[in-house]
Design a protein around this motif. Sequence first.
Motif, PDB file in Angstrom:
ATOM      1  N   UNK A   1       0.853  -1.191   0.000  1.00  0.00           N
ATOM      2  CA  UNK A   1       0.000   0.000   0.000  1.00  0.00           C
ATOM      3  C   UNK A   1       0.884   1.234   0.000  1.00  0.00           C
ATOM      4  N   UNK A   2       0.510   2.224  -0.813  1.00  0.00           N
ATOM      5  CA  UNK A   2       1.145   3.532  -0.696  1.00  0.00           C
ATOM      6  C   UNK A   2       0.034   4.545  -0.424  1.00  0.00           C
ATOM      7  N   UNK A   3       0.305   5.807  -0.580  1.00  0.00           N
ATOM      8  CA  UNK A   3      -0.675   6.825  -0.195  1.00  0.00           C
ATOM      9  C   UNK A   3      -1.961   6.768  -1.002  1.00  0.00           C
ATOM     10  N   UNK A   4      -1.866   6.416  -2.291  1.00  0.00           N
ATOM     11  CA  UNK A   4      -3.041   6.484  -3.162  1.00  0.00           C
ATOM     12  C   UNK A   4      -3.504   5.147  -3.729  1.00  0.00           C
ATOM     13  N   UNK A   5      -2.631   4.125  -3.699  1.00  0.00           N
ATOM     14  CA  UNK A   5      -2.981   2.863  -4.352  1.00  0.00           C
ATOM     15  C   UNK A   5      -2.599   1.641  -3.525  1.00  0.00           C
ATOM     16  N   UNK A   6      -3.205   0.518  -3.907  1.00  0.00           N
ATOM     17  CA  UNK A   6      -2.786  -0.800  -3.432  1.00  0.00           C
ATOM     18  C   UNK A   6      -2.168  -1.508  -4.635  1.00  0.00           C
ATOM     19  N   UNK A   7      -1.013  -2.132  -4.421  1.00  0.00           N
ATOM     20  CA  UNK A   7      -0.375  -2.926  -5.470  1.00  0.00           C
ATOM     21  C   UNK A   7      -0.395  -4.378  -5.036  1.00  0.00           C
ATOM     22  N   UNK A   8      -0.933  -5.212  -5.912  1.00  0.00           N
ATOM     23  CA  UNK A   8      -1.062  -6.635  -5.632  1.00  0.00           C
ATOM     24  C   UNK A   8      -0.208  -7.386  -6.648  1.00  0.00           C
ATOM     25  N   UNK A   9       0.630  -8.304  -6.152  1.00  0.00           N
ATOM     26  CA  UNK A   9       1.532  -9.063  -7.017  1.00  0.00           C
ATOM     27  C   UNK A   9       1.155 -10.540  -6.976  1.00  0.00           C
ATOM     28  N   UNK A  10       1.176 -11.178  -8.156  1.00  0.00           N
ATOM     29  CA  UNK A  10       0.860 -12.599  -8.260  1.00  0.00           C
ATOM     30  C   UNK A  10       1.933 -13.299  -9.078  1.00  0.00           C
ATOM     31  N   UNK A  11       1.965 -14.618  -8.955  1.00  0.00           N
ATOM     32  CA  UNK A  11       2.736 -15.409  -9.909  1.00  0.00           C
ATOM     33  C   UNK A  11       2.014 -15.278 -11.247  1.00  0.00           C
ATOM     34  N   UNK A  12       2.752 -15.302 -12.372  1.00  0.00           N
ATOM     35  CA  UNK A  12       2.095 -15.137 -13.678  1.00  0.00           C
ATOM     36  C   UNK A  12       0.938 -16.118 -13.892  1.00  0.00           C
ATOM     37  N   UNK A  13       1.123 -17.363 -13.448  1.00  0.00           N
ATOM     38  CA  UNK A  13       0.090 -18.379 -13.668  1.00  0.00           C
ATOM     39  C   UNK A  13      -1.145 -18.169 -12.791  1.00  0.00           C
ATOM     40  N   UNK A  14      -1.039 -17.381 -11.714  1.00  0.00           N
ATOM     41  CA  UNK A  14      -2.174 -17.104 -10.834  1.00  0.00           C
ATOM     42  C   UNK A  14      -2.870 -15.788 -11.156  1.00  0.00           C
ATOM     43  N   UNK A  15      -2.317 -15.024 -12.099  1.00  0.00           N
ATOM     44  CA  UNK A  15      -2.821 -13.684 -12.398  1.00  0.00           C
ATOM     45  C   UNK A  15      -4.312 -13.670 -12.732  1.00  0.00           C
ATOM     46  N   UNK A  16      -4.738 -14.518 -13.658  1.00  0.00           N
ATOM     47  CA  UNK A  16      -6.140 -14.544 -14.086  1.00  0.00           C
ATOM     48  C   UNK A  16      -7.085 -14.892 -12.953  1.00  0.00           C
ATOM     49  N   UNK A  17      -6.727 -15.877 -12.142  1.00  0.00           N
ATOM     50  CA  UNK A  17      -7.561 -16.308 -11.023  1.00  0.00           C
ATOM     51  C   UNK A  17      -7.719 -15.189 -10.000  1.00  0.00           C
ATOM     52  N   UNK A  18      -6.601 -14.543  -9.655  1.00  0.00           N
ATOM     53  CA  UNK A  18      -6.637 -13.460  -8.673  1.00  0.00           C
ATOM     54  C   UNK A  18      -7.446 -12.284  -9.219  1.00  0.00           C
ATOM     55  N   UNK A  19      -7.211 -11.942 -10.472  1.00  0.00           N
ATOM     56  CA  UNK A  19      -7.945 -10.824 -11.080  1.00  0.00           C
ATOM     57  C   UNK A  19      -9.450 -11.081 -11.067  1.00  0.00           C
ATOM     58  N   UNK A  20      -9.858 -12.286 -11.476  1.00  0.00           N
ATOM     59  CA  UNK A  20     -11.289 -12.624 -11.497  1.00  0.00           C
ATOM     60  C   UNK A  20     -11.901 -12.555 -10.104  1.00  0.00           C
ATOM     61  N   UNK A  21     -11.197 -13.080  -9.098  1.00  0.00           N
ATOM     62  CA  UNK A  21     -11.723 -13.068  -7.732  1.00  0.00           C
ATOM     63  C   UNK A  21     -11.907 -11.634  -7.235  1.00  0.00           C
ATOM     64  N   UNK A  22     -10.939 -10.763  -7.537  1.00  0.00           N
ATOM     65  CA  UNK A  22     -11.031  -9.373  -7.081  1.00  0.00           C
ATOM     66  C   UNK A  22     -12.108  -8.607  -7.863  1.00  0.00           C
ATOM     67  N   UNK A  23     -12.264  -8.925  -9.153  1.00  0.00           N
ATOM     68  CA  UNK A  23     -13.348  -8.304  -9.934  1.00  0.00           C
ATOM     69  C   UNK A  23     -14.710  -8.709  -9.393  1.00  0.00           C
ATOM     70  N   UNK A  24     -14.864 -10.003  -9.036  1.00  0.00           N
ATOM     71  CA  UNK A  24     -16.132 -10.483  -8.468  1.00  0.00           C
ATOM     72  C   UNK A  24     -16.436  -9.792  -7.149  1.00  0.00           C
ATOM     73  N   UNK A  25     -15.378  -9.385  -6.437  1.00  0.00           N
ATOM     74  CA  UNK A  25     -15.546  -8.676  -5.160  1.00  0.00           C
ATOM     75  C   UNK A  25     -15.846  -7.187  -5.387  1.00  0.00           C
ATOM     76  N   UNK A  26     -15.886  -6.781  -6.668  1.00  0.00           N
ATOM     77  CA  UNK A  26     -16.259  -5.407  -6.984  1.00  0.00           C
ATOM     78  C   UNK A  26     -15.097  -4.438  -7.117  1.00  0.00           C
ATOM     79  N   UNK A  27     -13.872  -4.953  -7.123  1.00  0.00           N
ATOM     80  CA  UNK A  27     -12.721  -4.053  -7.240  1.00  0.00           C
ATOM     81  C   UNK A  27     -12.443  -3.724  -8.709  1.00  0.00           C
TER      82      UNK A  27
END
Length: 183
Positions: free
Chosen positions: A103-129
């Motif tokens: 976390x910095x002052x204005x954003x959150x940065x989330x890092x994934x393994x390349x192979x987990x990127x799609x799964x993490x992105x979908x889960x966070x999109x479903x959560x409304x992010x």
Amino acid sequence: TGNGVNETVTTGANGTVEYESINYEGYGVGGVAVIVETLTDNRNRTASDVRHLLDKFGAGMGATGCVGWQFDQKGVLIIEKGDLDEDETMMLALDAGAEDFQADEETFEIYTAPEDFGTVREALEKAGLEFIEAEIEMVPQNYITLEKEEDMAQMRKLLDNLEDNDDVQAVWHNWENEDDYEG
């Protein structure tokens, strides 16, 4: 030189044009490591263009692997903080399979393994992010700080010229204080 992967792209009435995805590596001023990701239908033209820019504004192009070892391929998701709770967002990301959360002052940065990127992105999109940025990137393991104004100006010219090249898809580097340059 560069490492490449052939990709054939059909362009309709013109027939078939073969594009190669090639990464070039080299150094900018002050030892800043640079990886240039390209997609080209003319390997010689692109290699010549990238070499010329690295020679003119940096320290030159190197052999494949000369700087690549200093970067890790990661999925990077950037979210505007807004009213989001840091702890809740972090737990959501980690539960979805993220490797790291910053976390910095204005954003959150989330890092994934390349192979987990799609799964993490979908889960966070479903959560409304919603994401400011969401892509697979080459993330530096360490950073270089440029002190001299002329070095910063030279590095900015290198990056701008590379990004203006039609064959260049992305430029990855480890220049830490890029935002300090006012030029």
